[in-house]
Design a protein around this motif. Structure first.
Motif, PDB file in Angstrom:
ATOM      1  N   GLN A 179       0.833  -1.202   0.000  1.00  0.00           N
ATOM      2  CA  GLN A 179       0.000   0.000   0.000  1.00  0.00           C
ATOM      3  C   GLN A 179       0.871   1.256   0.000  1.00  0.00           C
ATOM      4  O   GLN A 179       0.601   2.211  -0.730  1.00  0.00           O
ATOM      5  CB  GLN A 179      -0.918  -0.027   1.222  1.00  0.00           C
TER       6      GLN A 179
ATOM      7  N   GLU B 205      -8.587   3.508  -0.219  1.00  0.00           N
ATOM      8  CA  GLU B 205      -7.659   2.991   0.770  1.00  0.00           C
ATOM      9  C   GLU B 205      -6.843   4.169   1.266  1.00  0.00           C
ATOM     10  O   GLU B 205      -6.645   5.154   0.553  1.00  0.00           O
ATOM     11  CB  GLU B 205      -6.765   1.893   0.205  1.00  0.00           C
TER      12      GLU B 205
ATOM     13  N   PRO C  10      -7.396  -0.451   4.584  1.00  0.00           N
ATOM     14  CA  PRO C  10      -7.684  -1.110   3.308  1.00  0.00           C
ATOM     15  C   PRO C  10      -8.857  -0.444   2.601  1.00  0.00           C
ATOM     16  O   PRO C  10      -9.628   0.310   3.204  1.00  0.00           O
ATOM     17  CB  PRO C  10      -8.025  -2.541   3.723  1.00  0.00           C
ATOM     18  N   TYR C  11      -8.995  -0.735   1.333  1.00  0.00           N
ATOM     19  CA  TYR C  11     -10.103  -0.186   0.560  1.00  0.00           C
ATOM     20  C   TYR C  11     -11.431  -0.561   1.214  1.00  0.00           C
ATOM     21  O   TYR C  11     -11.670  -1.731   1.540  1.00  0.00           O
ATOM     22  CB  TYR C  11     -10.066  -0.723  -0.875  1.00  0.00           C
TER      23      TYR C  11
END
Length: 200
Positions: A36, A146, A177-178
């Motif tokens: 990420q 995200e 997270p998304y």
């Protein structure tokens, strides 16, 4: 003063954040958070100063920004705070237009603001700082993005999804997270955190 020196100011924030994110991405190699961070770093390359920035604007919550920067001076994001400080007179502070005293409470609205730091980039990333005053709670909220956050100043409690509230310190990086949810509550001192949201 030429345009290059003017443009350099917000980019100093980007450079300071990049250094911290690169170091963390190297430590978190082959993990979800490391991947990420690499996505964020890639999109950060597109950030640049807005050639037509908005008019400087203060909000009531901005009374906490100096204290938040003081708290950052001895923390892991001190370089980011130092890069933000010279920008303060030129920043446009805003609030989510969906938030108001009716749905968030008057105290929250009086202690909340964010700024995009005079930067623009692609439609795939939002990059700026979130300021929260003492005591208020930003309730756990989910987003169609995200997110990566860097705590600049303060020692807020952070809630990710269904996990319990956890105390984080200046220099801490929090990844969402998304579609995930997060909440923030600063406690007795204000909080200033950098956000980088990625959209699909």
């Amino acid at each position: 003063m030429d345009n290059r020196s003017l443009d350099a100011s917000p980019m100093r924030v980007v450079d300071a954040v990049r250094e911290i994110f690169e170091a963390q991405a190297a430590k978190a190699k082959d993990t979800a958070s490391g991947e990420q961070l690499l996505r964020v770093l890639s999109l950060m390359e597109e950030l640049r100063p807005d050639p037509a920035p908005g008019e400087p604007r203060q909000l009531p919550g901005c009374r906490h920004v100096e204290r938040a920067l003081e708290l950052a001076e001895s923390g892991g994001a001190a370089a980011v705070a130092a890069a933000i400080r010279p920008l303060l007179p030129s920043l446009t502070w805003e609030q989510n237009p969906r938030y108001n005293a009716g749905n968030m409470g008057a105290e929250f609205m009086d202690n909340y603001a964010w700024s995009g730091l005079g930067l623009i980039g692609s439609d795939s990333i939002s990059f700026g700082v979130l300021l929260l005053g003492p005591v208020v709670t930003y309730p756990p909220t989910s987003y169609e993005s995200e997110g990566v956050f860097l705590v600049i100043g303060g020692s807020p409690e952070w809630k990710s999804g269904d996990d319990p509230w956890v105390r984080v310190e200046a220099g801490s990086i929090v990844c969402r997270p998304y579609g995930g949810a997060e909440g923030k509550r600063p406690g007795r001192e204000p909080m200033l955190a950098l956000y980088a949201w990625l959209y699909r």
